[in-house]
Design a protein around this motif. Structure first.
Motif, PDB file in Angstrom:
ATOM      1  N   THR A   6       0.855  -1.177   0.000  1.00 40.25           N
ATOM      2  CA  THR A   6       0.000   0.000   0.000  1.00 40.25           C
ATOM      3  C   THR A   6       0.899   1.237   0.000  1.00 40.25           C
ATOM      4  O   THR A   6       1.998   1.216   0.563  1.00 40.25           O
ATOM      5  N   LYS A   7       0.438   2.308  -0.619  1.00 39.13           N
ATOM      6  CA  LYS A   7       1.270   3.502  -0.770  1.00 39.13           C
ATOM      7  C   LYS A   7       0.480   4.726  -0.341  1.00 39.13           C
ATOM      8  O   LYS A   7      -0.609   4.973  -0.858  1.00 39.13           O
ATOM      9  N   THR A   8       1.019   5.468   0.606  1.00 43.53           N
ATOM     10  CA  THR A   8       0.394   6.713   1.023  1.00 43.53           C
ATOM     11  C   THR A   8       1.358   7.864   0.756  1.00 43.53           C
ATOM     12  O   THR A   8       2.571   7.717   0.901  1.00 43.53           O
ATOM     13  N   THR A   9       0.805   9.008   0.358  1.00 43.52           N
ATOM     14  CA  THR A   9       1.592  10.197   0.076  1.00 43.52           C
ATOM     15  C   THR A   9       1.383  11.205   1.190  1.00 43.52           C
ATOM     16  O   THR A   9       0.246  11.516   1.553  1.00 43.52           O
ATOM     17  N   ARG A  10       2.491  11.712   1.736  1.00 39.92           N
ATOM     18  CA  ARG A  10       2.416  12.644   2.853  1.00 39.92           C
ATOM     19  C   ARG A  10       3.388  13.802   2.630  1.00 39.92           C
ATOM     20  O   ARG A  10       4.229  13.757   1.734  1.00 39.92           O
ATOM     21  N   ARG A  22       6.536   9.243  -0.123  1.00 41.54           N
ATOM     22  CA  ARG A  22       5.636   8.089  -0.199  1.00 41.54           C
ATOM     23  C   ARG A  22       6.087   7.052   0.800  1.00 41.54           C
ATOM     24  O   ARG A  22       7.281   6.739   0.898  1.00 41.54           O
ATOM     25  N   TYR A  24       5.517   3.183   1.740  1.00 35.33           N
ATOM     26  CA  TYR A  24       5.006   1.885   1.289  1.00 35.33           C
ATOM     27  C   TYR A  24       4.964   0.928   2.479  1.00 35.33           C
ATOM     28  O   TYR A  24       5.918   0.848   3.246  1.00 35.33           O
ATOM     29  N   LYS A  25       3.864   0.179   2.590  1.00 39.79           N
ATOM     30  CA  LYS A  25       3.758  -0.811   3.660  1.00 39.79           C
ATOM     31  C   LYS A  25       3.202  -2.103   3.092  1.00 39.79           C
ATOM     32  O   LYS A  25       2.302  -2.098   2.255  1.00 39.79           O
ATOM     33  N   GLU A  61       8.341  -1.879   5.474  1.00 37.78           N
ATOM     34  CA  GLU A  61       8.085  -0.473   5.176  1.00 37.78           C
ATOM     35  C   GLU A  61       9.211   0.079   4.310  1.00 37.78           C
ATOM     36  O   GLU A  61      10.386  -0.195   4.560  1.00 37.78           O
TER      37      GLU A  61
END
Length: 287
Positions: A6-10, A22, A24-25, A61
């Motif tokens: 999963t990829k989240t942008t912060r 980004r 990634y987990k 991660e």
């Protein structure tokens, strides 16, 4: 292919920089190990590393930031400014501190390789296994040849600042990948990618050029831990000769030639690079 992470942008807001990153987990990977991956000049982190991350198996991660002047990272006023390589090291340090990543493995491509080398030199206790993909300042055994090569990058930076974006990007590619063999479509994609933020790209090229005039390369190399270094098979022979010399002289230096690739190797062979990263991690861990 469905990406297993999963990829989240912060964003991390610093006094003079808004760093986009980004994270990634992958909950299916039973590992507490973390990995930071730094991109090269003119390209965003996600474009460089996304396909490689998809095949990694040792890290639960993975952190992929955009560095100054590239990707979605920007100054608060939206303008472009010159910077030095130590500011990039400080940005990375602020980001991993913010995330509470006190120990991690580290990889860098091209300019990102130089930043990762400097970070390891300054924060040796925080970095475990290291990966380099055609790292800047490690492209020639002869230091004078390395310095002279940077003059061609400086010429490309001048073109980029004069709105001759295409000429500047092609000049950079001719200097760094003189033996590249790609289709016209791939060449156009590369030019578009590198020309997305021409002033930021020019600042990145100049950043590395200034760093070359300030660093002690022998001391920098001596400060590294267990390094896996990838070089494109079509890259200049002088680069391969220097990497072979390092691997023969240093027990912690492990050189891999990637057949059929040039300086664009992370885009050309992501699956193969990830496979070697996984197997090198097994070696490092004694598996």
């Amino acid at each position: 292919m469905n990406h297993p992470f999963t990829k989240t942008t912060r964003e991390l807001k610093l006094a003079d920089q808004i760093i986009t990153y980004r994270l990634y987990k992958n909950p299916d990977i039973d590992s507490k190990r973390k990995l930071v991956l730094l991109h090269g000049a003119g390209v965003a982190g996600v474009d460089t590393w996304d396909a490689i991350v998809a095949f990694l198996t040792h890290w639960g991660e993975v952190l992929v930031p955009d560095q100054r002047g590239m990707g979605d990272t920007h100054y608060p006023d939206g303008k472009e400014y010159a910077y030095d390589v130590q500011e990039l090291v400080a940005d990375m340090n602020a980001l991993v501190d913010h995330l509470g990543w006190w120990a991690f493995d580290l990889g860098g491509y091209s300019m990102g390789g130089l930043v990762s080398l400097l970070f390891k030199q300054q924060h040796s206790d925080r970095v475990g296994k290291q990966f380099l993909l055609e790292s800047a300042v490690l492209d020639r055994a002869c230091w004078q040849s390395t310095v002279e090569l940077r003059e061609r990058y400086s010429d490309a930076a001048v073109q980029l600042r004069q709105d001759n974006v295409r000429s500047g990007v092609v000049g950079f590619l001719d200097a760094i990948s003189p033996n590249r063999r790609v289709s016209p479509q791939v060449e156009e994609l590369t030019i578009d990618r590198l020309g997305a933020r021409p002033e930021g790209f020019a600042n990145a090229l100049d950043c590395v050029t200034r760093a070359i005039n300030e660093i002690d390369r022998d001391g920098l190399v001596a400060a590294q831990g267990d390094v896996t270094s990838f070089i494109g098979g079509n890259s200049v022979e002088l680069m391969h000769e220097y990497q072979k010399e390092l691997a023969e002289r240093l027990p912690n230096w492990h050189y891999f030639m990637m057949p059929g690739t040039d300086h664009s190797l992370p885009y050309q062979k992501p699956r193969q690079i990830a496979r070697i990263m996984n197997s090198e991690m097994d070696r490092f861990l004694g598996k």
